[in-house]
Design a protein around this motif. Structure first.
Motif, short mmCIF file in Angstrom:
data_model
loop_
_atom_site.label_atom_id
_atom_site.label_comp_id
_atom_site.label_asym_id
_atom_site.label_seq_id
_atom_site.Cartn_x
_atom_site.Cartn_y
_atom_site.Cartn_z
N ALA A 71 0.82 -1.22 0.00
CA ALA A 71 0.00 0.00 0.00
C ALA A 71 0.85 1.26 0.00
CB ALA A 71 -0.94 0.01 1.21
N ILE A 72 2.15 1.14 0.23
CA ILE A 72 3.03 2.31 0.16
C ILE A 72 3.00 2.90 -1.25
CG2 ILE A 72 5.43 3.07 0.33
CD1 ILE A 72 5.85 0.96 2.48
N GLY A 73 2.82 2.03 -2.24
CA GLY A 73 2.75 2.51 -3.61
C GLY A 73 1.42 3.10 -3.99
N TRP A 74 0.42 2.96 -3.12
CA TRP A 74 -0.92 3.53 -3.37
C TRP A 74 -0.99 4.86 -2.61
CZ3 TRP A 74 -5.98 1.04 -1.09
CH2 TRP A 74 -7.10 1.77 -1.53
N LEU A 89 -2.86 2.95 -8.72
CA LEU A 89 -2.29 1.69 -8.24
C LEU A 89 -1.14 1.22 -9.12
CD1 LEU A 89 -5.57 -0.26 -7.35
CD2 LEU A 89 -4.04 0.95 -5.79
N ALA A 90 -0.66 2.09 -9.98
CA ALA A 90 0.38 1.69 -10.93
C ALA A 90 1.68 1.31 -10.23
CB ALA A 90 0.63 2.81 -11.93
N ASN A 91 1.94 1.87 -9.07
CA ASN A 91 3.19 1.60 -8.36
C ASN A 91 3.09 0.47 -7.36
OD1 ASN A 91 4.60 3.69 -9.71
ND2 ASN A 91 3.77 5.21 -8.27
N THR A 92 1.98 -0.23 -7.35
CA THR A 92 1.82 -1.37 -6.45
C THR A 92 2.14 -2.66 -7.18
OG1 THR A 92 -0.53 -1.64 -6.96
CG2 THR A 92 0.04 -0.16 -5.15
N ARG A 93 2.54 -3.66 -6.43
CA ARG A 93 2.89 -4.95 -7.04
C ARG A 93 1.71 -5.91 -7.07
NH1 ARG A 93 8.49 -5.72 -3.58
NH2 ARG A 93 9.76 -4.18 -4.71
N TYR A 94 0.87 -5.86 -6.06
CA TYR A 94 -0.21 -6.83 -5.94
C TYR A 94 -1.58 -6.17 -5.91
CZ TYR A 94 3.94 -9.23 -4.19
OH TYR A 94 5.21 -9.72 -4.05
N LEU A 95 -1.70 -4.99 -5.32
CA LEU A 95 -3.00 -4.35 -5.15
C LEU A 95 -3.63 -3.96 -6.47
CD1 LEU A 95 -2.34 -2.09 -2.02
CD2 LEU A 95 -3.10 -4.48 -2.13
N ALA A 152 -10.36 2.13 0.56
CA ALA A 152 -9.98 0.94 1.33
C ALA A 152 -10.43 -0.31 0.58
CB ALA A 152 -10.59 0.97 2.72
N MET A 153 -9.61 -1.34 0.66
CA MET A 153 -9.95 -2.62 0.06
C MET A 153 -9.67 -3.74 1.04
SD MET A 153 -6.81 -3.44 -2.61
CE MET A 153 -6.92 -1.87 -3.48
N ARG A 154 -10.42 -4.80 0.89
CA ARG A 154 -10.21 -5.98 1.72
C ARG A 154 -9.30 -6.96 0.98
NH1 ARG A 154 -14.72 -10.25 4.22
NH2 ARG A 154 -13.30 -12.04 4.32
N ALA A 155 -8.34 -7.50 1.69
CA ALA A 155 -7.42 -8.48 1.12
C ALA A 155 -7.57 -9.80 1.88
CB ALA A 155 -5.98 -7.98 1.20
N ASP A 156 -7.87 -10.85 1.15
CA ASP A 156 -7.95 -12.20 1.72
C ASP A 156 -6.77 -13.01 1.23
OD1 ASP A 156 -10.48 -11.73 2.96
OD2 ASP A 156 -11.45 -12.00 1.01
N VAL A 157 -6.14 -13.72 2.13
CA VAL A 157 -5.01 -14.59 1.81
C VAL A 157 -5.41 -16.03 2.12
CG1 VAL A 157 -2.62 -15.18 2.31
CG2 VAL A 157 -3.32 -12.79 2.25
N ILE A 200 -6.89 -2.80 3.76
CA ILE A 200 -5.75 -1.98 3.34
C ILE A 200 -6.25 -0.62 2.87
CG2 ILE A 200 -3.81 -1.82 1.74
CD1 ILE A 200 -3.80 -4.87 1.64
N ARG A 201 -5.62 0.44 3.36
CA ARG A 201 -5.96 1.79 2.95
C ARG A 201 -4.80 2.41 2.18
NH1 ARG A 201 -6.53 5.72 5.84
NH2 ARG A 201 -8.29 6.70 4.79
N TRP A 202 -5.12 3.43 1.42
CA TRP A 202 -4.10 4.15 0.68
C TRP A 202 -3.21 4.92 1.65
CZ3 TRP A 202 -4.22 9.70 0.35
CH2 TRP A 202 -5.31 10.29 1.00
#
Length: 210
Positions: A71-74, A89-95, A152-157, A200-202
């Motif tokens: 989220a640092i990239g967001w 979100l261009a600078n994020t790897r997974y989000l 904000a988005m929810r992330a499930d692993v 996860i928040r920006w």
């Protein structure tokens, strides 16, 4: 005198064990040994499953931390900003894998698109990252969905592993084949699962408008 000797012989005969008594004792001993061996096997299976759950839980926690770090990239979001996933979100790897708010969230394999790859979704028996298919034991999937679009988005692993490596039903899962996993569903007899979730928040940039 003869009478005393006769009584001594009868006591000597009574002091021994008959063949039936010996066989009964051996039978009881064998039944107890079988029970102890069965208990030992159950303990070993329980210890193995506990170790697998502990390893999978550690992997899930690791991936939750990676997603939160991503989220640092967001760095652009908030209610006053027109959100654009392609740029924000261009600078994020997974989000950046998150879909539209109206889309059904789908599981995907988190892959780092950079060289050299330093983070993997596949782990060996000891919980170490690996890219060798024959060593892959634990497999990671991620699912993203919006809680508040742009904010904000929810992330499930989900970390899963074949519980019975010799089973024909799980043979196709070797190498973390996620497509075959969806076909199996969540049959815990064949596949083990550990789930973790986070929101996860920006990340606001100091001095930037929100």
């Amino acid at each position: 005198m003869a009478s005393i000797q006769h009584r001594s012989k009868r006591r000597a005969r009574r002091a021994g064990y008959t063949l039936i008594e010996v066989m009964m004792a051996l039978g009881v001993l064998a039944a107890g040994a079988v029970g102890v061996l069965g208990l030992q096997q159950a303990v070993m299976r329980g210890n193995l499953e506990a170790r697998q759950i502990a390893t999978a839980t550690h992997i899930a926690s690791t991936w939750v931390e990676r997603l939160q770090r991503d989220a640092i990239g967001w760095s652009r979001g908030g209610p006053s900003v027109v959100f654009s996933p392609a740029t924000d979100l261009a600078n994020t790897r997974y989000l950046s894998h998150v879909g539209d708010a109206t889309d059904a969230p789908e599981w995907f394999v988190p892959v780092m698109v950079q060289t050299p790859v330093t983070e993997r979704a596949t782990f060996d028996h000891f919980g170490r990252e690996t890219d060798v298919a024959a060593e892959m034991r634990f497999c990671t999937n991620v699912r993203l969905q919006w809680v508040y679009v742009g904010q904000a988005m929810r992330a499930d692993v989900r970390v899963w592993w074949p519980r019975r490596t010799a089973s024909a039903q799980t043979a196709a899962l070797q190498g973390c084949n996620g497509g075959n996993l969806e076909m199996l569903g969540t049959r815990t007899r064949d596949v083990g699962f550990v789930h973790a979730s986070t929101v996860i928040r920006w990340t606001p940039v100091p001095g930037a408008s929100r």
